[in-house]
Every structure is written in C-alpha cells, then in structure tokens.
Design a protein around this motif. Sequence first.
Motif, PDB file in Angstrom:
ATOM      1  N   PRO A 141      33.628  49.671  82.145  1.00 33.82           N
ATOM      2  CA  PRO A 141      34.882  48.542  81.939  1.00 33.82           C
ATOM      3  C   PRO A 141      35.550  48.376  83.216  1.00 33.82           C
ATOM      4  N   VAL A 142      35.866  47.054  83.646  1.00 35.72           N
ATOM      5  CA  VAL A 142      36.771  46.809  84.768  1.00 35.72           C
ATOM      6  C   VAL A 142      37.852  45.814  84.304  1.00 35.72           C
ATOM      7  N   PRO A 143      38.690  46.171  83.500  1.00 36.83           N
ATOM      8  CA  PRO A 143      39.704  45.152  82.976  1.00 36.83           C
ATOM      9  C   PRO A 143      40.466  44.316  84.043  1.00 36.83           C
ATOM     10  N   LEU A 144      40.534  44.972  85.055  1.00 40.09           N
ATOM     11  CA  LEU A 144      41.362  44.205  86.164  1.00 40.09           C
ATOM     12  C   LEU A 144      40.394  43.346  87.046  1.00 40.09           C
ATOM     13  N   LEU A 145      39.307  43.096  86.888  1.00 39.76           N
ATOM     14  CA  LEU A 145      38.520  42.153  87.638  1.00 39.76           C
ATOM     15  C   LEU A 145      38.859  40.925  87.836  1.00 39.76           C
ATOM     16  N   PRO A 146      39.432  40.203  86.671  1.00 33.50           N
ATOM     17  CA  PRO A 146      39.985  38.897  86.953  1.00 33.50           C
ATOM     18  C   PRO A 146      41.369  38.835  87.957  1.00 33.50           C
ATOM     19  N   THR A 147      42.189  39.926  87.703  1.00 33.51           N
ATOM     20  CA  THR A 147      43.285  40.109  88.596  1.00 33.51           C
ATOM     21  C   THR A 147      42.908  40.351  89.972  1.00 33.51           C
ATOM     22  N   ASN A 148      41.923  41.311  90.281  1.00 36.35           N
ATOM     23  CA  ASN A 148      41.325  41.700  91.563  1.00 36.35           C
ATOM     24  C   ASN A 148      40.682  40.614  92.205  1.00 36.35           C
ATOM     25  N   ILE A 149      39.911  39.682  91.220  1.00 35.53           N
ATOM     26  CA  ILE A 149      39.241  38.719  92.048  1.00 35.53           C
ATOM     27  C   ILE A 149      40.171  37.389  92.535  1.00 35.53           C
ATOM     28  N   SER A 150      41.632  37.398  91.980  1.00 36.25           N
ATOM     29  CA  SER A 150      42.388  36.524  92.362  1.00 36.25           C
ATOM     30  C   SER A 150      42.823  36.653  93.940  1.00 36.25           C
ATOM     31  N   ASN A 151      42.545  37.842  94.444  1.00 40.24           N
ATOM     32  CA  ASN A 151      42.761  38.284  95.974  1.00 40.24           C
ATOM     33  C   ASN A 151      41.426  37.950  96.715  1.00 40.24           C
ATOM     34  N   VAL A 152      40.320  37.538  96.412  1.00 39.89           N
ATOM     35  CA  VAL A 152      39.119  37.365  97.290  1.00 39.89           C
ATOM     36  C   VAL A 152      38.885  35.956  97.222  1.00 39.89           C
ATOM     37  N   LEU A 451      44.201  60.400  84.628  1.00 41.09           N
ATOM     38  CA  LEU A 451      45.100  59.433  84.019  1.00 41.09           C
ATOM     39  C   LEU A 451      44.795  58.093  84.449  1.00 41.09           C
ATOM     40  N   ILE A 452      44.665  57.948  85.938  1.00 43.44           N
ATOM     41  CA  ILE A 452      44.165  56.920  86.712  1.00 43.44           C
ATOM     42  C   ILE A 452      43.075  56.287  86.225  1.00 43.44           C
ATOM     43  N   GLN A 453      42.061  57.238  86.307  1.00 43.32           N
ATOM     44  CA  GLN A 453      40.491  56.976  85.875  1.00 43.32           C
ATOM     45  C   GLN A 453      40.479  56.290  84.595  1.00 43.32           C
ATOM     46  N   ARG A 454      41.263  56.898  83.712  1.00 46.53           N
ATOM     47  CA  ARG A 454      41.130  56.307  82.237  1.00 46.53           C
ATOM     48  C   ARG A 454      41.683  54.920  82.515  1.00 46.53           C
ATOM     49  N   GLY A 455      42.639  54.739  82.851  1.00 45.79           N
ATOM     50  CA  GLY A 455      43.497  53.484  83.078  1.00 45.79           C
ATOM     51  C   GLY A 455      42.845  52.261  83.592  1.00 45.79           C
ATOM     52  N   ARG A 456      42.068  52.662  84.510  1.00 44.40           N
ATOM     53  CA  ARG A 456      41.361  51.538  85.039  1.00 44.40           C
ATOM     54  C   ARG A 456      40.181  51.119  84.533  1.00 44.40           C
ATOM     55  N   ARG A 457      39.627  51.655  83.307  1.00 39.98           N
ATOM     56  CA  ARG A 457      38.358  51.475  82.431  1.00 39.98           C
ATOM     57  C   ARG A 457      38.755  50.861  81.224  1.00 39.98           C
ATOM     58  N   ILE A 458      39.931  51.117  80.618  1.00 37.95           N
ATOM     59  CA  ILE A 458      40.499  50.514  79.251  1.00 37.95           C
ATOM     60  C   ILE A 458      40.645  48.919  79.232  1.00 37.95           C
ATOM     61  N   LEU A 459      39.830  48.284  78.366  1.00 36.56           N
ATOM     62  CA  LEU A 459      40.055  46.969  78.278  1.00 36.56           C
ATOM     63  C   LEU A 459      41.057  46.490  77.428  1.00 36.56           C
ATOM     64  N   ASP A 460      41.546  47.293  76.377  1.00 33.79           N
ATOM     65  CA  ASP A 460      42.494  47.127  75.740  1.00 33.79           C
ATOM     66  C   ASP A 460      44.001  47.217  76.240  1.00 33.79           C
ATOM     67  N   GLY A 462      47.075  46.980  75.555  1.00 35.56           N
ATOM     68  CA  GLY A 462      48.282  47.912  75.171  1.00 35.56           C
ATOM     69  C   GLY A 462      47.860  49.407  75.326  1.00 35.56           C
ATOM     70  N   GLU A 463      46.766  49.871  75.194  1.00 32.85           N
ATOM     71  CA  GLU A 463      46.308  51.188  75.391  1.00 32.85           C
ATOM     72  C   GLU A 463      46.336  51.715  77.075  1.00 32.85           C
ATOM     73  N   ARG A 464      45.809  50.587  77.802  1.00 33.91           N
ATOM     74  CA  ARG A 464      45.850  50.764  79.352  1.00 33.91           C
ATOM     75  C   ARG A 464      47.186  50.776  79.708  1.00 33.91           C
ATOM     76  N   ARG A 465      48.068  50.036  79.237  1.00 35.15           N
ATOM     77  CA  ARG A 465      49.615  50.161  79.700  1.00 35.15           C
ATOM     78  C   ARG A 465      50.041  51.552  79.545  1.00 35.15           C
ATOM     79  N   ARG A 466      49.908  51.978  78.338  1.00 38.48           N
ATOM     80  CA  ARG A 466      50.317  53.195  77.995  1.00 38.48           C
ATOM     81  C   ARG A 466      49.973  54.440  78.918  1.00 38.48           C
ATOM     82  N   VAL A 467      48.536  54.464  79.201  1.00 37.31           N
ATOM     83  CA  VAL A 467      48.024  55.418  80.085  1.00 37.31           C
ATOM     84  C   VAL A 467      48.625  55.019  81.554  1.00 37.31           C
ATOM     85  N   LEU A 468      48.759  53.888  82.100  1.00 39.25           N
ATOM     86  CA  LEU A 468      49.352  53.626  83.378  1.00 39.25           C
ATOM     87  C   LEU A 468      50.646  54.067  83.339  1.00 39.25           C
ATOM     88  N   GLU A 469      51.330  53.710  82.509  1.00 34.80           N
ATOM     89  CA  GLU A 469      52.924  54.275  82.469  1.00 34.80           C
ATOM     90  C   GLU A 469      53.199  55.823  82.403  1.00 34.80           C
TER      91      GLU A 469
END
Length: 518
Positions: A141-152, A451-460, A462-469
């Motif tokens: 899972p790469v939840p940030l792919l749309p965000t990252n691709i905005s820089n390519v 925590l970082i590795q979990r956060g970068r793989r969570i598609l949800d 709300g859950e990703r926000r909690r882990v990154l925080e």
Amino acid sequence: MRTAAVLLACALAMPAAAQNLTVGMQTEPGTLDPQFNLLGSNTSALRNIFDTLLSRDSNLQVRPALAESWRAVDETTWEFKLRPGVRFHDGSPLTAEDVKFTIERITRVANNPNSYATYIQGIREVQVVDPLTVRFLTDGPVPLLPTNISNVFIISGAKGVRTTAEFNTGQAAVGTGPYRVSAWQPGQPFVLDRNADYFAGPAHWQRVTFRPITNDGARVAALLSGDVDFINGVPLQDVARLQQGRTRVFGGASAYVYMLFPEIGKDPLPGTRDAQGAPLPRNPWLDPKVREAMSLAINREAIVERLMEGRARVANQAVPAGFFGHSDRIPPARFDADRARALLREAGYANGFQTGLACPNDRFVNDSKICEAVAQQLQRIGIRVELSAQPRATFFPQRARREWPLHAAGWGSLTGESSYFLTSQIHTPNRDLGLGAINYSGISDAETDALIQRGRRILDDGERRRVLETAMERTIAQNYVIPILTFEAIWAGRADRIRFTPRADEETLAIEVLPAAP
C-alpha cells in the motif's frame, strides 16, 4: 474554455508591453532537466514549462491536472485517467506511454545530486492500459502516491531518452505547460513564451522573463524603479516601504520550518571540545538532556518578533499547523535558560563545551541572522559556538557529507503532510526501502522507524494520521531535531499590474501572477 477565449481576446487587444511580465528572482534554475537535482529553485522554474499528473493549489492540496481522475483499484494498484487532447509543445499528444517513460527515466538520470526518486517510492511497475489510462503497481500500500506524483514532471517519450545536457540547451525541454522555453543560460534571464494551446486555456502573459537578481537591495530597487513587475524573497526591512505607494506586498505562511540538527550518529564527535578546548571523549548530543537543554536555550519568540519583525511563526514541530500529521498534542516550545543550564550540569557539562554550527546564508530571509541569534543564545547557557554561515552551494554538499557536529537549515514538507519529512530525514538510512535518504544527522530509532514504516503503508487517512502524529511526537520529545520557526513567504509587485495568492511551497508560477483587477 469560454473564459480562456475571452482572456486571449483581451490580451490580443492590449499593447505588447502590457502583455509581458518581468519577474526579479532571488535564485535562478540550475537546470532545465525536470528530473535532475531536486531543488526548490529548479522546480519553481520548471513548473512553468512542465505539468504533473496532479497539481497542488496554494495550500498544497492535490488537484486534477494532466490526470482528470484517479483511484485505488486495490491495495497495490493506483489508476489514473489522462485528460484527452493534451499536447506537448512540439505538437505530440500526451499518452500513457509518456507517463511510463517519465517514471522509468527518473532512476536513470546520470550523476544526479538530488534525485526525484523519493517521489516514486514503492512503484514497482507502470502499466499502460490504453492511451489515456495508466496504472502504477506498488510493492505494498502506498497511500501517498497521488501526493508524491504531483511532484513528478511529465516528459515526452516521443523522441527517446534525452540527456541533461540536451534539456539544458532547450532542445529537450518540451513540456505540456502554460509556457515554453524561449531562452535560458546560467546567469542570464530565463525567458518563456505563452503556450497558446495550453489545455487549461492560454495564460495571461504573452512573454515572461525571470531575471536573476540575487542581491536583496538590487531586487527591491528594480521593482521600485519599474525595471521589473514582480519579485520574490522580499527582505523584511523593505516590507513597510513596499506596502506603500505604487507597490503591494503579498505574504503568507510558508511550508518551510527552520530547525537545528544535532549530529547524533558519531561517537566521539569531531568538532566538539570541552571548556578548555580538548576534544570531548563522548558525543554530547547523545545525551537527551543536552539536546533538551539546547531547545530550552532558544528564545523563539524573541527571534520571531525582533529579528523576523513578526513575519514568521514560532515552531514546535517539523511541519506547520494544518499539515497532515501535525500533532496538536505536542506542547508549545519553551524558553527556560535556567532549566537549560541545570540540564547541562546534570549531564556532566557544568562548565559547558564548544561546538561548531553551520548554516546557509543565502537560502531564506535572514537565515544567517537566525543562526547567529541561536549561537548567541546557546552561548548564554555555556555552549560556545563556532559559527560557519556559508553560501548554499558550499553548505548543502558539506551537509550531505555530515561534516559538522551541528547544523541549521530550513525544510519544507512540500507534500503538505509529515511523512515526507519523517521518511527522508528521521528514518534510519535504508537504501532497500528508499528511506532516510537525506538523514544527515545520524538519527536512528527503531521505535520511530517502525511508526514511519507503518504510516507510509496505511490507506485509511484517519489511522495514518494518528500514526504519523505519534512519530512526530516521539521525534520532538527526543529533540532529534529542534524546530525554531516557520517562515512567511513574501512577494511584492506593482500595484497597478499585479495580484497574487502566496503559495506555501514558495514557488513563483507565472500563470498565478495575475493582472491587477481593473
């Protein structure tokens, strides 16, 4: 398209001079290759020529661009539908093959000092479904792919692989953007002409000239004299003057946070000495009490109010308020010099110690002055600082070689969220995972890494926000980095010609510099 047609008709009726825009820029692009040397000065210039699948608005929120829509097909597949009818400046049509070509070239750019590969983390394959449909297959899972691709930036594959040198001649600098290259060479104006066939409609300005004016005073003088219409990097001492008369100031919160980075990956640490000047047998930054003392020694409010004249905000973490992953649970930054001295005594440095501190002197407004103020405040608690303020061309390569015991620099999470910072600067360097690529201070914390590795793989979300925080909270609680302030980005322009909405990423895009309201 009706609005665009009206705009073009009005432009054609205007005198030629009124259709042109001249911008005085603090820095100039160092390349026209949109995949070489990922620096803000380069991306800001290149975004006028090249488009991305998704774009970012002034608050860094993702919007459709070359892709009209996108969706997660499953946990390891993202699908993008391209906008029909888009053409490159040479007339060739945009297709999914160009997207595939773009992604595959990124890791092949030779001698790249700062690769765009950070934005394609997790992509294992690009599939062309049909001419207007492309899929990214990921290694999880790469939840940030749309965000990252905005820089390519999407480049044309029609003429095959091009070298950076071919891009720099302008020969290969063919995008789909609102402007096409007319002229560029280092030290000279960067000249762009309007792309009349731009998919979103022709831009207002027929010709845009970005003139490099590195000296702050000269840049302001050029605006006041009418030699340029618009400038970026407005020095604080000139804001009041530019808010009067024929000019107008445009300011807004930046994504860039200025921080201290103690080197904690080396022991003993070269460049640290005791009060008498003898090398320290132990790296002082390895002691959490010393790192906390350094944070408590900094009077951030005074720096913001006096040095920055209120044109900044006190920072207590590495991303600004409102960014995804910013934690409201992190307490405000404190200034307590007495407690800082007590912590140094508890850590065994009752007489203090000596250290080197390096920072750039030409990257941000007052960056070297901030560094000087921090050095003075550290000295008051017993940490004597040998300051080295350097041009960015010297600073950044030396930082990458980790030559200093302590350095200060600004960082902008240009994805609008915290994982960009955490994955690149806090995670232990790991080439296989593509993490920690610019961790230049030796940070290595297994719990934070997890925590970082979990956060970068969570598609949800709300859950990703909690882990990154939580990852940010741990980073700040341990004082692995010590935030000082969030900058305000400031532009200025001729009041009779210009209106502008400030961007958090500090980019200056010609298509967003609009004519003043009649």
